[in-house]
Scaffold this motif. Structure first.
Motif, PDB file in Angstrom:
ATOM      1  N   ASP A 111       0.830  -1.202   0.000  1.00 38.03           N
ATOM      2  CA  ASP A 111       0.000   0.000   0.000  1.00 38.03           C
ATOM      3  C   ASP A 111       0.866   1.254   0.000  1.00 38.03           C
ATOM      4  O   ASP A 111       0.435   2.309  -0.466  1.00 38.03           O
ATOM      5  CB  ASP A 111      -0.909   0.004   1.238  1.00 38.03           C
ATOM      6  CG  ASP A 111      -1.832  -1.201   1.265  1.00 38.03           C
ATOM      7  OD1 ASP A 111      -2.802  -1.212   0.485  1.00 38.03           O
ATOM      8  OD2 ASP A 111      -1.558  -2.136   2.040  1.00 38.03           O
ATOM      9  N   ASP A 150      -7.293   7.473   5.646  1.00 38.69           N
ATOM     10  CA  ASP A 150      -8.390   7.584   4.676  1.00 38.69           C
ATOM     11  C   ASP A 150      -7.945   7.247   3.250  1.00 38.69           C
ATOM     12  O   ASP A 150      -8.358   7.899   2.287  1.00 38.69           O
ATOM     13  CB  ASP A 150      -9.001   8.987   4.710  1.00 38.69           C
ATOM     14  CG  ASP A 150      -9.544   9.339   6.091  1.00 38.69           C
ATOM     15  OD1 ASP A 150     -10.090   8.441   6.747  1.00 38.69           O
ATOM     16  OD2 ASP A 150      -9.401  10.505   6.493  1.00 38.69           O
ATOM     17  N   GLY A 151      -7.072   6.262   3.123  1.00 41.85           N
ATOM     18  CA  GLY A 151      -6.678   5.805   1.798  1.00 41.85           C
ATOM     19  C   GLY A 151      -5.742   6.722   1.056  1.00 41.85           C
ATOM     20  O   GLY A 151      -5.627   6.617  -0.183  1.00 41.85           O
ATOM     21  N   ARG A 152      -5.039   7.593   1.754  1.00 42.09           N
ATOM     22  CA  ARG A 152      -4.082   8.456   1.074  1.00 42.09           C
ATOM     23  C   ARG A 152      -2.906   8.777   1.986  1.00 42.09           C
ATOM     24  O   ARG A 152      -3.000   8.687   3.225  1.00 42.09           O
ATOM     25  CB  ARG A 152      -4.739   9.759   0.607  1.00 42.09           C
ATOM     26  CG  ARG A 152      -5.147  10.701   1.720  1.00 42.09           C
ATOM     27  CD  ARG A 152      -5.666  11.998   1.134  1.00 42.09           C
ATOM     28  NE  ARG A 152      -5.775  13.049   2.155  1.00 42.09           N
ATOM     29  CZ  ARG A 152      -5.922  14.329   1.897  1.00 42.09           C
ATOM     30  NH1 ARG A 152      -5.972  14.736   0.633  1.00 42.09           N
ATOM     31  NH2 ARG A 152      -6.012  15.217   2.859  1.00 42.09           N
ATOM     32  N   GLN A 154      -0.164  11.763   2.993  1.00 36.17           N
ATOM     33  CA  GLN A 154       0.003  13.211   2.943  1.00 36.17           C
ATOM     34  C   GLN A 154       1.365  13.576   3.525  1.00 36.17           C
ATOM     35  O   GLN A 154       1.767  13.049   4.564  1.00 36.17           O
ATOM     36  CB  GLN A 154      -1.101  13.918   3.739  1.00 36.17           C
ATOM     37  CG  GLN A 154      -0.967  15.443   3.759  1.00 36.17           C
ATOM     38  CD  GLN A 154      -2.163  16.108   4.428  1.00 36.17           C
ATOM     39  OE1 GLN A 154      -3.283  16.038   3.926  1.00 36.17           O
ATOM     40  NE2 GLN A 154      -1.928  16.744   5.567  1.00 36.17           N
ATOM     41  N   ALA A 167      -0.565  15.441  -1.256  1.00 38.26           N
ATOM     42  CA  ALA A 167      -1.188  14.163  -0.937  1.00 38.26           C
ATOM     43  C   ALA A 167      -1.338  13.324  -2.184  1.00 38.26           C
ATOM     44  O   ALA A 167      -1.386  13.843  -3.308  1.00 38.26           O
ATOM     45  CB  ALA A 167      -2.549  14.381  -0.277  1.00 38.26           C
ATOM     46  N   ALA A 168      -1.400  12.020  -2.012  1.00 43.52           N
ATOM     47  CA  ALA A 168      -1.593  11.089  -3.121  1.00 43.52           C
ATOM     48  C   ALA A 168      -2.369   9.888  -2.610  1.00 43.52           C
ATOM     49  O   ALA A 168      -2.226   9.493  -1.443  1.00 43.52           O
ATOM     50  CB  ALA A 168      -0.253  10.641  -3.697  1.00 43.52           C
ATOM     51  N   PRO A 169      -3.189   9.281  -3.471  1.00 44.01           N
ATOM     52  CA  PRO A 169      -3.928   8.088  -3.054  1.00 44.01           C
ATOM     53  C   PRO A 169      -2.998   6.891  -2.920  1.00 44.01           C
ATOM     54  O   PRO A 169      -1.976   6.806  -3.598  1.00 44.01           O
ATOM     55  CB  PRO A 169      -4.937   7.890  -4.185  1.00 44.01           C
ATOM     56  CG  PRO A 169      -4.268   8.494  -5.383  1.00 44.01           C
ATOM     57  CD  PRO A 169      -3.498   9.673  -4.861  1.00 44.01           C
ATOM     58  N   LEU A 170      -3.359   5.981  -2.042  1.00 34.90           N
ATOM     59  CA  LEU A 170      -2.625   4.729  -1.915  1.00 34.90           C
ATOM     60  C   LEU A 170      -3.090   3.758  -3.000  1.00 34.90           C
ATOM     61  O   LEU A 170      -4.255   3.793  -3.400  1.00 34.90           O
ATOM     62  CB  LEU A 170      -2.860   4.114  -0.537  1.00 34.90           C
ATOM     63  CG  LEU A 170      -2.456   4.950   0.676  1.00 34.90           C
ATOM     64  CD1 LEU A 170      -2.801   4.220   1.961  1.00 34.90           C
ATOM     65  CD2 LEU A 170      -0.984   5.312   0.641  1.00 34.90           C
ATOM     66  N   CYS A 172       1.153   4.276  -3.125  1.00 32.51           N
ATOM     67  CA  CYS A 172       2.039   5.300  -3.666  1.00 32.51           C
ATOM     68  C   CYS A 172       3.440   5.099  -3.114  1.00 32.51           C
ATOM     69  O   CYS A 172       3.669   4.271  -2.225  1.00 32.51           O
ATOM     70  CB  CYS A 172       1.521   6.703  -3.359  1.00 32.51           C
ATOM     71  SG  CYS A 172       1.605   7.183  -1.625  1.00 32.51           S
TER      72      CYS A 172
END
Length: 234
Positions: A111, A150-152, A154, A167-170, A172
């Motif tokens: 993840d 929350d799935g990201r 930061q 920030a980037a979504p997982l 990453c």
């Protein structure tokens, strides 16, 4: 959540490093974990301690003699390690290194992938970006702070204009700075249990990478010659 940390084993003779005049390569010994990469390890361990991560995995490309350095990471608290040890990777440049690491990382389906800022003896500061590109993952770099929720992921990083938050979504890839934290010392209990933790030694063939894609043969760069720097004037 699974966190994979890529760490480099650097020569232990930090202040007496030398190049092989025949190959132009750095002469390596059994080595030790890069102090800069210990920052990435520390961030992964903190995520586990907070309950955010459940599995922390170390991946390193290093000579077979470097088992002691891998065990040091396990002693810090890493759950398991994957040690890519293969004579065919000698002489690999950054592009080849990213190819091998991407193959090893991809098998883990992480993840989050963490890197230190750069190799202590190479100062490339590009490997995390190259691996992210091969895995088609977003990348965040120069992280002075890292939070995952929350799935990201930061981060906060410093620029010439001040601080910025990205920030980037997982899943990453995140490259941390040398000032993000102060790595812990391995506790006595960690040292006692480190050698009982899973520590897989794999070859590039087992990763599915062809022999002509690694080492000097697979690299896009060549060392043409080396020479000492000019002497300083009086």
């Amino acid at each position: 959540m699974r966190v994979v940390i890529c760490a480099k084993v650097v020569p232990a003779t930090r202040h007496n490093r030398r190049l092989d005049p025949a190959s132009g390569r750095l002469v390596r010994d059994a080595g030790m974990l890069s102090d800069l990469d210990r920052r990435a390890i520390e961030e992964g361990l903190r995520l586990k301690e907070s309950g955010t991560a459940t599995d922390v995995v170390l991946i390193a490309m290093a000579p077979a003699s470097s088992t002691g350095a891998i065990v040091d990471a396990l002693a810090m608290g890493v759950d398991r390690a994957i040690h890519v040890a293969d004579r065919s990777i000698e002489g690999s440049d950054l592009l080849v290194t990213s190819r091998v690491l991407a193959q090893a990382i991809g098998r883990e389906s992480p993840d989050l992938v963490l890197f230190g800022p750069q190799g202590e003896e190479s100062s490339g500061a590009m490997l995390w970006a190259a691996v992210a590109a091969r895995l088609s993952l977003p990348v965040l770099s120069q992280a002075d702070e890292l939070a995952v929720a929350d799935g990201r992921a930061q981060i906060v990083r410093q620029t010439e204009a001040g601080y910025e938050t990205l920030a980037a979504p997982l899943p990453c890839v995140v490259g941390v700075t040398g000032s993000i934290n102060q790595p812990r010392f391995a506790p006595i209990k960690g040292k006692l249990t480190a050698r009982t933790k899973p520590n897989s030694m794999v070859t590039v063939a087992e990763l599915g990478v062809a022999g002509d894609q690694v080492g000097a043969a697979g690299s896009g760069t060549r060392v043409l010659a080396i020479k000492p720097p000019p002497s300083r004037g009086d």
